[in-house]
Scaffold this active site. Structure first.
Site, short mmCIF file in Angstrom:
data_model
loop_
_atom_site.label_atom_id
_atom_site.label_comp_id
_atom_site.label_asym_id
_atom_site.label_seq_id
_atom_site.Cartn_x
_atom_site.Cartn_y
_atom_site.Cartn_z
N ARG A 95 11.45 -7.05 4.94
CA ARG A 95 11.38 -5.63 5.31
C ARG A 95 11.90 -5.41 6.73
O ARG A 95 12.54 -4.41 7.02
CB ARG A 95 9.93 -5.14 5.20
CG ARG A 95 9.77 -3.65 5.46
CD ARG A 95 8.36 -3.17 5.15
NE ARG A 95 7.46 -3.38 6.27
CZ ARG A 95 6.14 -3.10 6.24
NH1 ARG A 95 5.59 -2.63 5.14
NH2 ARG A 95 5.39 -3.31 7.28
N ARG B 128 -0.47 -9.97 12.96
CA ARG B 128 -1.07 -8.90 12.14
C ARG B 128 -1.88 -9.48 11.00
O ARG B 128 -2.94 -8.96 10.65
CB ARG B 128 0.03 -7.99 11.59
CG ARG B 128 0.60 -7.05 12.66
CD ARG B 128 1.98 -6.55 12.33
NE ARG B 128 2.03 -5.77 11.12
CZ ARG B 128 3.13 -5.60 10.38
NH1 ARG B 128 4.26 -6.20 10.74
NH2 ARG B 128 3.11 -4.86 9.31
N ARG C 110 11.21 -1.58 12.25
CA ARG C 110 9.88 -1.63 12.85
C ARG C 110 9.76 -2.81 13.80
O ARG C 110 9.99 -3.96 13.41
CB ARG C 110 8.80 -1.71 11.77
CG ARG C 110 8.51 -0.36 11.15
CD ARG C 110 7.50 -0.44 10.04
NE ARG C 110 6.25 -1.12 10.42
CZ ARG C 110 5.18 -1.12 9.66
NH1 ARG C 110 5.17 -0.50 8.49
NH2 ARG C 110 4.09 -1.76 10.06
N LYS D 74 0.82 -1.21 0.00
CA LYS D 74 0.00 0.00 0.00
C LYS D 74 0.86 1.26 0.00
O LYS D 74 0.61 2.19 -0.75
CB LYS D 74 -0.92 0.01 1.23
CG LYS D 74 -1.86 -1.18 1.30
CD LYS D 74 -2.83 -1.06 2.48
CE LYS D 74 -2.19 -1.16 3.85
NZ LYS D 74 -1.77 -2.52 4.22
N ARG E 7 -9.63 0.05 8.54
CA ARG E 7 -9.19 -1.31 8.82
C ARG E 7 -10.28 -2.13 9.50
O ARG E 7 -10.05 -3.30 9.81
CB ARG E 7 -7.97 -1.27 9.75
CG ARG E 7 -6.63 -1.41 9.04
CD ARG E 7 -5.55 -1.34 10.11
NE ARG E 7 -4.32 -1.96 9.71
CZ ARG E 7 -3.31 -1.33 9.11
NH1 ARG E 7 -3.41 -0.07 8.79
NH2 ARG E 7 -2.21 -1.98 8.82
P1 ATP Z 1 1.66 -2.07 4.64
O1 ATP Z 1 2.86 -2.92 4.76
O2 ATP Z 1 0.73 -2.57 3.53
O3 ATP Z 1 1.99 -0.63 4.45
P2 ATP Z 1 1.20 -2.52 7.49
O4 ATP Z 1 0.06 -3.30 8.07
O5 ATP Z 1 2.52 -3.12 7.55
O6 ATP Z 1 0.79 -2.15 6.00
P3 ATP Z 1 0.75 0.11 8.72
O7 ATP Z 1 -0.42 0.46 7.86
O8 ATP Z 1 1.91 0.98 8.67
O9 ATP Z 1 1.39 -1.28 8.37
O10 ATP Z 1 0.17 -0.04 10.24
C1 ATP Z 1 0.99 -0.41 11.31
C2 ATP Z 1 0.18 -0.59 12.58
O11 ATP Z 1 -0.45 0.65 12.95
C3 ATP Z 1 -0.98 -1.59 12.51
O12 ATP Z 1 -0.56 -2.91 12.70
C4 ATP Z 1 -1.89 -1.07 13.65
O13 ATP Z 1 -1.43 -1.44 14.92
C5 ATP Z 1 -1.74 0.43 13.55
N1 ATP Z 1 -2.78 1.02 12.66
C6 ATP Z 1 -2.56 1.62 11.47
N2 ATP Z 1 -3.72 2.00 10.91
C7 ATP Z 1 -4.70 1.63 11.77
C8 ATP Z 1 -6.12 1.71 11.77
N3 ATP Z 1 -6.78 2.26 10.73
N4 ATP Z 1 -6.80 1.23 12.81
C9 ATP Z 1 -6.17 0.69 13.85
N5 ATP Z 1 -4.86 0.55 13.92
C10 ATP Z 1 -4.10 1.01 12.90
MG MG Z 2 2.38 1.02 5.23
#
Ligand code: ATP
Ligand code: MG
Length: 189
Positions: free
Chosen positions: A128, A145, A134, A14, A89
């Site tokens: 990653r 996750r 992270r 994303k 989400r």
């Molecule tokens: P990607 O790799 O596709 O960018 P990702 O799941 O690795 O997605 P982020 O979108 O950066 O990572 O989100 C990291 C964390 O932040 C999530 O696991 C959650 O704990 C929190 N978070 C982010 N967005 C939301 C949301 N809309 N509602 C609740 N928690 C969120």
């Molecule tokens: Mg992201």
């Protein structure tokens, strides 16, 4: 002005694809993950709260997340469009986004779904984790996750399908190929 939701599992790309869309269309990008990580880095109270959830692979509570999102959105100023990355989400978040945009005379114009097989997601996130710094990019938290995604976030696929907004594209192959598929949807809006 266009409001576009970029949707997919953790590691679906994303953030990467959002950056390409920002460059091409001049849209603004709201990544809730980035917003939260900035709060953590800045040591704010919000950051301290967010950290307890993120490091455990859990979602931040809806009410808090919705409030944060509205405040970031209202701070964007004039723009051709907005890409929502990582929000919504959950179904309550999708409902809140719909209501928030309606109040401001807008709507979600498209939900762009990046489809990536689970084995590939784990592989990408573990990779990653070697450089991202992270705390949530380790195999145990990644599995958590993905489980949270399946239970709480994947139901949004049907939700947006029902809204007539869902556009699924293949989320693997070259970055250019994926980007072209997303641009084709946007150009047809
Ligand atoms: P990607 O790799 O596709 O960018 P990702 O799941 O690795 O997605 P982020 O979108 O950066 O990572 O989100 C990291 C964390 O932040 C999530 O696991 C959650 O704990 C929190 N978070 C982010 N967005 C939301 C949301 N809309 N509602 C609740 N928690 C969120
Ligand atoms: Mg992201």
């Amino acid at each position: 002005m266009k409001n576009i939701v970029i949707f997919g599992a953790p590691g679906s790309g994303k953030g990467t694809q959002s950056a390409l869309l920002v460059e091409k269309y001049g849209f603004k990008h709201i990544s809730t993950g980035d917003v939260l990580r900035n709060e953590i880095a800045g040591g704010s109270e919000l950051g301290k709260t967010a950290r307890t959830y993120i490091d455990d692979g859990k979602l931040i509570p809806d009410e808090l997340m919705i409030e944060i999102l509205a405040s970031v959105y209202d701070g964007l100023g004039q723009t051709e469009g907005v890409i929502f990355d990582g929000f919504p989400r959950t179904i309550p978040q999708a409902e809140a986004l719909k209501e928030m945009l309606a109040k401001r005379g807008g709507q979600v114009d498209a939900m762009l779904e990046l489809d990536v097989p689970e084995a590939m997601l784990v592989e990408r996130l573990v990779e990653r984790g070697k450089t991202s710094g992270r705390a949530d990019d380790n195999e145990a938290t990644i599995r958590k996750r993905l489980d949270v995604y399946t239970r709480q976030t994947a139901p949004l696929i049907d939700w947006y399908e029902h809204e007539g907004k869902r556009h699924a594209v293949k989320g693997y192959g070259s970055l250019e190929e994926i980007n072209a598929a997303l641009c084709a949807v946007i150009d047809a809006l």
